[in-house]
Write an enzyme that holds these catalytic residues in place. Sequence first.
Site, mmCIF file in Angstrom:
data_model
loop_
_atom_site.group_PDB
_atom_site.id
_atom_site.type_symbol
_atom_site.label_atom_id
_atom_site.label_comp_id
_atom_site.label_asym_id
_atom_site.label_seq_id
_atom_site.Cartn_x
_atom_site.Cartn_y
_atom_site.Cartn_z
ATOM 1 C CD GLU A 287 -1.461 -2.336 2.022
ATOM 2 O OE1 GLU A 287 -2.305 -3.044 2.572
ATOM 3 O OE2 GLU A 287 -0.225 -2.557 2.085
ATOM 4 C CB CYS B 133 -0.479 -3.542 8.800
ATOM 5 S SG CYS B 133 0.478 -2.117 8.243
#
Length: 317
Positions: free
Chosen positions: A46, A69
């Site tokens: 990401e 996360c």
Amino acid sequence: MAAALALSGRGRGRTAPNPCVGCVIVKDGKAIGRGWTQPGGRPHAEAMALAEAGSAARGATVYTTLEPCAHVSPRGPACTNLLFEAGVARVVIALGDPDPRTDGRGASALAAAGIDVIEDAAVPEARRAMAGFLTRLALGRPFVTLKLATSLDGRIATASGESRWITGPQARAHAHLERARHEAILVGRGTLDADSPRLDVRLPGLEGRSPRRILLSASGEAPSDWTRIASPEAITSLEAVDHLLVEGGARTASAFLAADLVDRLLLYRAPILIGDGPSAIQDIGLGALAEAHGRWRRLDERMLGSDRLEVYERHRS
């Protein structure tokens, strides 16, 4: 999501102990950012995709193969925070992250911030793409692939021991590509002594992705740049290895099968008959024929030159 899953494969064999994640950011029908987990596990997919998208990420849709996360690490920021700051409008997640530091918290945090979240968008595909990471979390060991190259009658050498080469150059090139997708490769003592194998990747541009070399041997020394383990079960001790490729002879292959530690099978079959010669598999401890059925599920098959590759996965409840 299919593009994100394909990108995740670029990191396979290089990201442990982190998962190999892929990410694509889309806005107005165009991909504006692409990312995959980098060697050693950072930056995350990401973060890489957001860096490429820049300010255009505001209002965009993010496709990621694993739940972003939610924990801050000394190695980098939480991906959920990066997504907040970028101002994305929507996040599509292929698979939830079973890591207890995230496990639902990432998706919940995104939703609480007003971001539209779609979960479980491609569970089977994502589980296969990140099988190493998931197997390590669930079972405490690497995901194991067993590679076998045989004749049509299941032989791995002639009666005199000649085994180079049973399969042709296309099949061997594919096997080297598989090596590049694993952190470690394992053979037994017999293969080491008989063949002195290099076990490296000999494909142009991928030489630097040669896996660590592991020796299965109950006793004796391993070469200086190898790691020795005494039994198949000892693969739990291998650090930073989420994908293990087993390329040993019949004894080693049978030991892993008997211990039920093979998750994926690569079967390369050459269109030749050898007759008398060593078999690819020895006794694997089956007590009855019924025990052999239902264990393996074919995932893929293709021709590699004149050889046929069949890929199977172990079916477990």
